[in-house]
Design a protein around this motif. Structure first.
Motif, mmCIF file in Angstrom:
data_model
loop_
_atom_site.group_PDB
_atom_site.id
_atom_site.type_symbol
_atom_site.label_atom_id
_atom_site.label_comp_id
_atom_site.label_asym_id
_atom_site.label_seq_id
_atom_site.Cartn_x
_atom_site.Cartn_y
_atom_site.Cartn_z
ATOM 1 N N ASN A 1 -21.976 -4.415 0.615
ATOM 2 C CA ASN A 1 -21.171 -5.270 1.498
ATOM 3 C C ASN A 1 -22.048 -6.163 2.356
ATOM 4 O OD1 ASN A 1 -18.841 -4.361 0.469
ATOM 5 N ND2 ASN A 1 -18.427 -2.855 2.107
ATOM 6 N N ALA A 2 -23.119 -5.558 2.910
ATOM 7 C CA ALA A 2 -24.025 -6.353 3.763
ATOM 8 C C ALA A 2 -24.625 -7.493 2.947
ATOM 9 C CB ALA A 2 -25.127 -5.453 4.320
ATOM 10 N N PHE A 3 -25.010 -7.182 1.715
ATOM 11 C CA PHE A 3 -25.641 -8.206 0.877
ATOM 12 C C PHE A 3 -24.665 -9.349 0.592
ATOM 13 C CE2 PHE A 3 -26.698 -10.312 -3.048
ATOM 14 C CZ PHE A 3 -28.049 -10.596 -2.869
ATOM 15 N N PHE A 4 -23.469 -9.007 0.082
ATOM 16 C CA PHE A 4 -22.559 -10.080 -0.333
ATOM 17 C C PHE A 4 -21.922 -10.823 0.840
ATOM 18 C CE2 PHE A 4 -22.760 -7.919 -4.495
ATOM 19 C CZ PHE A 4 -23.206 -9.019 -5.219
ATOM 20 N N SER A 5 -21.990 -10.237 2.028
ATOM 21 C CA SER A 5 -21.445 -11.005 3.153
ATOM 22 C C SER A 5 -22.441 -12.059 3.618
ATOM 23 C CB SER A 5 -21.046 -10.086 4.301
ATOM 24 O OG SER A 5 -22.194 -9.535 4.878
ATOM 25 N N LEU A 6 -23.680 -12.018 3.074
ATOM 26 C CA LEU A 6 -24.700 -12.975 3.518
ATOM 27 C C LEU A 6 -25.332 -13.794 2.394
ATOM 28 C CD1 LEU A 6 -26.363 -10.532 6.006
ATOM 29 C CD2 LEU A 6 -25.633 -12.822 6.653
ATOM 30 N N PHE B 1 -17.690 -11.900 12.166
ATOM 31 C CA PHE B 1 -16.975 -11.084 13.156
ATOM 32 C C PHE B 1 -16.067 -10.065 12.463
ATOM 33 C CE2 PHE B 1 -17.525 -15.311 15.215
ATOM 34 C CZ PHE B 1 -18.533 -14.922 16.088
ATOM 35 N N GLY B 2 -16.625 -9.463 11.399
ATOM 36 C CA GLY B 2 -15.909 -8.385 10.720
ATOM 37 C C GLY B 2 -14.795 -8.844 9.784
ATOM 38 N N LYS B 3 -14.653 -10.151 9.594
ATOM 39 C CA LYS B 3 -13.571 -10.638 8.710
ATOM 40 C C LYS B 3 -14.128 -11.690 7.759
ATOM 41 C CE LYS B 3 -10.257 -11.081 12.382
ATOM 42 N NZ LYS B 3 -9.627 -12.152 13.076
ATOM 43 N N PRO B 4 -13.498 -11.860 6.579
ATOM 44 C CA PRO B 4 -13.953 -12.959 5.720
ATOM 45 C C PRO B 4 -13.713 -14.301 6.420
ATOM 46 C CG PRO B 4 -12.310 -11.590 4.602
ATOM 47 C CD PRO B 4 -12.387 -11.112 6.003
ATOM 48 N N LEU B 5 -14.609 -15.223 6.171
ATOM 49 C CA LEU B 5 -14.527 -16.548 6.795
ATOM 50 C C LEU B 5 -13.162 -17.195 6.577
ATOM 51 C CD1 LEU B 5 -16.491 -18.412 8.287
ATOM 52 C CD2 LEU B 5 -17.261 -19.281 6.088
ATOM 53 N N ILE B 6 -12.591 -16.957 5.392
ATOM 54 C CA ILE B 6 -11.332 -17.632 5.050
ATOM 55 C C ILE B 6 -10.166 -17.151 5.920
ATOM 56 C CG2 ILE B 6 -10.488 -16.081 3.209
ATOM 57 C CD1 ILE B 6 -10.003 -18.783 1.614
#
Ligand code: HEM
Length: 438
Positions: free
Chosen positions: A57-62, A379-384
């Motif tokens: 999760n950390a990887f794909f969120s960045l 902030f804990g949520k997908p950008l979309i």
């Protein structure tokens, strides 16, 4: 690909600087040496929820998925986690994207189009595969090293007659085996060209896109339409076989051209493909002040120097000088003082082609933005999940969809008009569509 299996417990033991493993989507990566060079810094990798842990999760969120496909990062994989399976897969070569709005409606399941027939659809499938297997790897390498597109790529394109096809429908396709026989010359229409332009634009390599035939696309039509038959046949054969290159040298036609009889002394700037062209379609003035278009072969007295532009040097953009160059009279394209007509008649097809590619590139951007906005966590949520981002995306999608519909309409008109009718009826549309899209 490394296939050694590790348990989660084994991975967890490697959780410090100099001995650092992580898991991303079931794959185990040894970051021990890379961590100090990591563009995102060392400290994030030493976090207790990352070092020795499943950091998917950390990887794909960045990061974009493509990071893991780069050879230098692929090599960091040392194995997989026992009992786990990869969950995230890239789109397979040639396949359609499943991201909403990433494909025009005619390629989207459940939608219809009055324009495209089965033969267009068959071609799109094979051509996308060709782009992704042959052009894309060369595009990535050439955008990196700035060299012109590889000769092997031109050879492949020539074998399938793609260079001839890029010039649109017409007599020049008669008797040719197009795309290994998949495309019948008599069925070939402007929608094929639209498909080609939009598929190539998906490579996201604008300099390369122009390098791999931009000069031919705009420099060859005056030869095809206005050249003496023997010259035309010779040049077409050489260019379509991928052995010779041509470019359009018009910029600055109204300033600084000084043509004396059949010798011309002139300079041209920002000429796409100039650095590797064998022929130059040159607009200039004769000594009566009339406009004339000449086909000039590379020879002593023709010099080309690369120019740095905002895109990569793979396009071969150059500065051209002609110094006491001999041009046989039969290399005049069109009437003696009719150069302006030759130049102007070239513009519609050129503008339309640019707009086709531009809409394809914009759609690719929509796809990338949608993927990123869904994947990136803020902030804990997908950008979309932010309304402002959704609003921006909606505006982008609306623009691309309207442009696609407009360009398809213009293309449909072209399929029903002669070259002459296109010139008189579509000049305004071709200009407006390109103005709106570039
Ligand atoms: C296989 C493991 C990893 C590789 C190969 C890798 C590679 C990279 C690369 C190439 C970049 C530059 C940006 C880009 O090209 O997208 C980057 C940025 C970054 N990485 Fe990693 N990374 C890895 C794991 C991680 C992990 C687990 C984290 C954990 C939080 C992380 C955090 C970051 C951050 C914060 C940035 C900066 C992002 C930005 O500036 O927007 N990376 N990483």
């Amino acid at each position: 690909m490394a296939s050694k299996q590790y348990t989660k417990e084994e991975v967890a033991k490697h959780n410090k600087q100099g001995d650092l493993w992580i898991v991303v989507d079931s794959k185990v990566f040894d970051l021990s040496k890379f961590a100090a060079m990591h563009p995102g810094g060392l400290s994030v990798l030493l976090d207790e929820e990352v070092a020795g842990q499943d950091a998917t999760n950390a990887f794909f969120s960045l990061h974009r998925y493509e990071v893991l496909q780069r050879p230098q990062y692929c090599r960091l994989q040392i194995g997989v986690v026992a009992g786990e399976e990869q969950q995230i897969f890239p789109r397979s070569i040639g396949a359609l994207s499943k991201v909403p709005y990433a494909e025009p409606t005619w390629l989207t399941e459940g939608y219809y189009s009055p324009y495209y027939k089965d033969h267009h659809r068959r071609f799109q499938v094979v051509f996308r595969k060709f782009v992704e297997e042959v052009l894309l790897p060369d595009a990535q390498a050439r955008e990196e090293d700035g060299k012109r597109p590889s000769q092997s790529v031109f050879d492949e394109m020539a074998k399938l007659e793609l260079i001839a096809m890029r010039m649109g429908p017409g007599k020049h396709l008669q008797g040719r085996v197009l795309m290994g026989g998949l495309v019948k010359p008599e069925e070939f229409d402007y929608f094929y060209e639209l498909i080609m332009a939009q598929e190539v634009a998906r490579m996201n390599a604008r300099g390369y896109y122009d390098g791999a035939g931009g000069g031919i696309f705009i420099g060859l039509p005056p030869v095809m339409n206005f050249g003496q038959p023997a010259i035309r046949e010779k040049v077409l054969q050489e260019v379509f076989s991928g052995k010779k290159y041509i470019c359009l040298a018009i910029s600055e036609a109204f300033a600084g051209s000084d043509v004396a009889g059949l010798k011309c002394r002139a300079k041209r700037k920002w000429i796409t493909n100039a650095t590797f062209s064998d022929y130059f379609t040159v607009g200039c003035r004769n000594d009566q002040g009339g406009m004339v278009v000449l086909l000039i072969e590379r020879q002593d007295g023709v010099e080309t120097k690369p120019i740095k532009t905002s895109y990569s040097t793979t396009a071969g953009t150059g500065f051209v000088t002609f110094e006491n160059v001999f041009v046989p009279y039969e290399y005049t394209l069109g009437p003696d003082n009719g150069g302006l007509q030759v130049i102007l008649s070239n513009f519609n097809h050129e503008r339309w082609g640019m707009a086709c590619g531009s809409v394809g590139a914009q759609r690719f951007i929509v796809e990338e933005c949608l993927k990123w906005a869904t994947q990136r966590q803020v902030f804990g949520k997908p950008l979309i999940s932010q309304a402002v981002i959704r609003s921006k995306l909606a505006a982008m999608i609306a623009r691309v969809e309207s442009a696609q519909n407009w360009i398809e309409n213009v293309t449909y008109q072209m399929t029903h008009m002669s070259y002459k009718e296109q010139a008189s009826h579509l000049a305004g549309y071709a200009f407006l569509v390109v103005d709106a899209q570039t």
